[in-house]
Design a protein around this motif. Structure first.
Motif, short mmCIF file in Angstrom:
data_model
loop_
_atom_site.label_atom_id
_atom_site.label_comp_id
_atom_site.label_asym_id
_atom_site.label_seq_id
_atom_site.Cartn_x
_atom_site.Cartn_y
_atom_site.Cartn_z
N LYS A 189 42.07 -44.42 77.84
CA LYS A 189 43.12 -44.98 78.71
C LYS A 189 43.95 -43.87 79.37
CE LYS A 189 43.60 -49.33 76.26
NZ LYS A 189 44.41 -50.12 75.32
N GLN A 190 44.15 -42.78 78.66
CA GLN A 190 44.94 -41.68 79.22
C GLN A 190 44.20 -41.05 80.40
OE1 GLN A 190 47.88 -42.07 77.88
NE2 GLN A 190 46.77 -43.36 76.42
N PHE A 191 42.88 -40.89 80.28
CA PHE A 191 42.11 -40.32 81.39
C PHE A 191 42.02 -41.29 82.56
CE2 PHE A 191 40.61 -37.43 78.01
CZ PHE A 191 40.98 -36.25 78.62
N LYS A 192 41.96 -42.58 82.28
CA LYS A 192 42.00 -43.57 83.36
C LYS A 192 43.33 -43.48 84.10
CE LYS A 192 38.80 -46.99 81.54
NZ LYS A 192 38.63 -48.31 80.91
N ALA A 193 44.43 -43.35 83.36
CA ALA A 193 45.76 -43.28 83.97
C ALA A 193 45.94 -41.99 84.78
CB ALA A 193 46.84 -43.38 82.90
N LEU A 194 45.26 -40.93 84.37
CA LEU A 194 45.33 -39.67 85.11
C LEU A 194 44.52 -39.76 86.41
CD1 LEU A 194 44.97 -37.03 82.26
CD2 LEU A 194 46.96 -37.36 83.73
N ALA A 195 43.66 -40.75 86.52
CA ALA A 195 42.82 -40.97 87.71
C ALA A 195 42.05 -39.70 88.07
CB ALA A 195 43.66 -41.46 88.88
N ILE A 196 41.45 -39.11 87.07
CA ILE A 196 40.68 -37.87 87.27
C ILE A 196 39.36 -38.20 87.95
CG2 ILE A 196 39.41 -36.06 86.05
CD1 ILE A 196 41.63 -36.07 83.98
N GLU A 197 39.09 -37.49 89.02
CA GLU A 197 37.80 -37.62 89.70
C GLU A 197 36.81 -36.74 88.96
OE1 GLU A 197 36.83 -39.52 92.29
OE2 GLU A 197 38.81 -40.45 92.16
N SER A 198 35.77 -37.34 88.49
CA SER A 198 34.79 -36.58 87.72
C SER A 198 33.44 -37.28 87.79
CB SER A 198 35.26 -36.51 86.26
OG SER A 198 34.26 -35.93 85.46
N SER A 199 32.42 -36.53 87.54
CA SER A 199 31.09 -37.13 87.49
C SER A 199 30.87 -37.83 86.15
CB SER A 199 30.01 -36.07 87.72
OG SER A 199 30.13 -35.06 86.73
N TYR A 200 31.83 -37.67 85.22
CA TYR A 200 31.77 -38.32 83.91
C TYR A 200 32.63 -39.58 83.91
CZ TYR A 200 30.05 -33.77 82.41
OH TYR A 200 29.33 -32.61 82.29
N SER A 201 32.24 -40.56 83.12
CA SER A 201 33.08 -41.74 82.96
C SER A 201 34.29 -41.37 82.12
CB SER A 201 32.29 -42.86 82.28
OG SER A 201 32.11 -42.56 80.90
N HIS A 202 35.32 -42.20 82.16
CA HIS A 202 36.51 -41.95 81.35
C HIS A 202 36.17 -41.98 79.86
CE1 HIS A 202 38.30 -43.33 85.21
NE2 HIS A 202 38.95 -42.19 85.01
N GLY A 203 35.21 -42.82 79.49
CA GLY A 203 34.75 -42.87 78.10
C GLY A 203 34.12 -41.55 77.67
N HIS A 204 33.32 -40.98 78.58
CA HIS A 204 32.71 -39.67 78.29
C HIS A 204 33.78 -38.59 78.20
CE1 HIS A 204 28.62 -41.16 79.90
NE2 HIS A 204 28.62 -41.16 78.59
N LEU A 205 34.77 -38.66 79.08
CA LEU A 205 35.85 -37.67 79.02
C LEU A 205 36.59 -37.75 77.69
CD1 LEU A 205 37.37 -37.81 82.61
CD2 LEU A 205 35.95 -36.02 81.62
N ALA A 206 36.79 -38.96 77.20
CA ALA A 206 37.47 -39.14 75.90
C ALA A 206 36.66 -38.47 74.78
CB ALA A 206 37.69 -40.62 75.61
N ILE A 207 35.35 -38.68 74.80
CA ILE A 207 34.49 -38.05 73.78
C ILE A 207 34.52 -36.53 73.92
CG2 ILE A 207 32.08 -37.75 73.04
CD1 ILE A 207 31.67 -40.74 73.89
#
Length: 192
Positions: free
Chosen positions: A136-154
Motif C-alpha cells: 500500500k505504501q508503494f501504491k500511495a507513492l505512485a512509483i512508476e516501475s516495470s514491477y508491480s507494487h506487490g513485487h516492490l513490497a517483496i
C-alpha cells in the motif's frame, strides 16, 4: 465431552507455555535454546512440550507468529497518511533489535540465523498483512516501475533483510540505517 475438555486444556497450556517461552526466546534466540531449558523454565517435562508443540521448531514458529502479530500492531498503530513515514516505521521496528543492542546484553541472538524468521511462515495471514502494508505504501507513492507494487513490497522486504544479514556478518553504525535503506532502495526503483 471429554475430548472437548481435553482440547481446551491443551489450548490453555499451549498459550501459557508460549507466553513463558517468548521471554526465553527473547533472551536466547533459536540456535542457543534447548527444549530441556525451556521445560525447566516452565516447570514441566520435555515430553509435555513435545506433545503440545511437536518440536523446538514448532514452538519457535509459534513465537515468530506472536512476534509478527506484535510487529503488525505497531505498524498499524503508527500508520499515517505519508507512505515514506510508514516505510520508515516498518524499518524502525524491523531493525529495532539491531539498533538497540545494549553492550551489557548477550548479543549472540543477533547472530542467530533463525531469529529473522527463516522458518517457513510465508503463507501465514500475518505475513500477508505485513506485505499488504508495504505494498500500500508503494501504491500511495505512485512509483512508476516495470514491477508491480506487490513485487516492490517483496523487493523492499528482501533489500532490508540484506541490511540485517550484512550486520550479522559485520556490525556497522546504524544511526542512519532507516534513511539509507529507503534512499538506496528508491534510487534503484524510481526512473529519472
Amino acid at each position: 465431552m471429554k475430548n472437548k475438555i481435553s482440547d481446551e486444556i491443551t489450548k490453555i497450556k499451549k498459550e501459557l507455555y508460549l507466553k513463558e517461552s517468548i521471554k526465553y526466546f527473547d533472551k536466547k534466540g533459536f540456535k542457543n535454546s534447548k527444549i530441556s531449558e525451556i521445560a525447566l523454565e516452565l516447570d514441566t517435562s520435555v515430553g509435555t512440550i513435545y506433545n503440545i508443540f511437536k518440536s523446538k521448531e514448532g514452538l519457535y514458529l509459534e513465537y515468530l507468529i506472536f512476534k509478527l502479530n506484535v510487529f503488525l500492531e505497531k505498524l498499524n498503530s503508527e500508520k499515517v497518511d505519508e507512505p515514506l513515514l510508514n516505510l520508515a516505521v516498518y524499518l524502525k521496528y524491523k531493525y529495532e533489535i539491531f539498533i538497540q543492542i545494549d553492550e551489557n546484553e548477550n548479543s549472540d541472538k543477533i547472530k542467530d540465523p533463525y531469529f529473522f524468521h527463516k522458518l517457513d511462515i510465508d503463507n501465514h495471514p500475518v505475513v500477508h498483512e505485513i506485505h499488504n502494508f508495504i505494498e500500500k505504501q508503494f501504491k500511495a507513492l505512485a512509483i512508476e516501475s516495470s514491477y508491480s507494487h506487490g513485487h516492490l513490497a517483496i523487493l523492499f522486504k528482501k533489500f532490508s533483510d540484506g541490511f540485517i544479514e550484512s550486520y550479522m556478518i559485520e556490525p556497522f553504525d546504524t544511526n542512519s540505517i532507516i534513511d539509507n535503506t529507503i534512499k538506496m532502495f528508491l534510487n534503484g526503483v524510481i526512473k529519472k
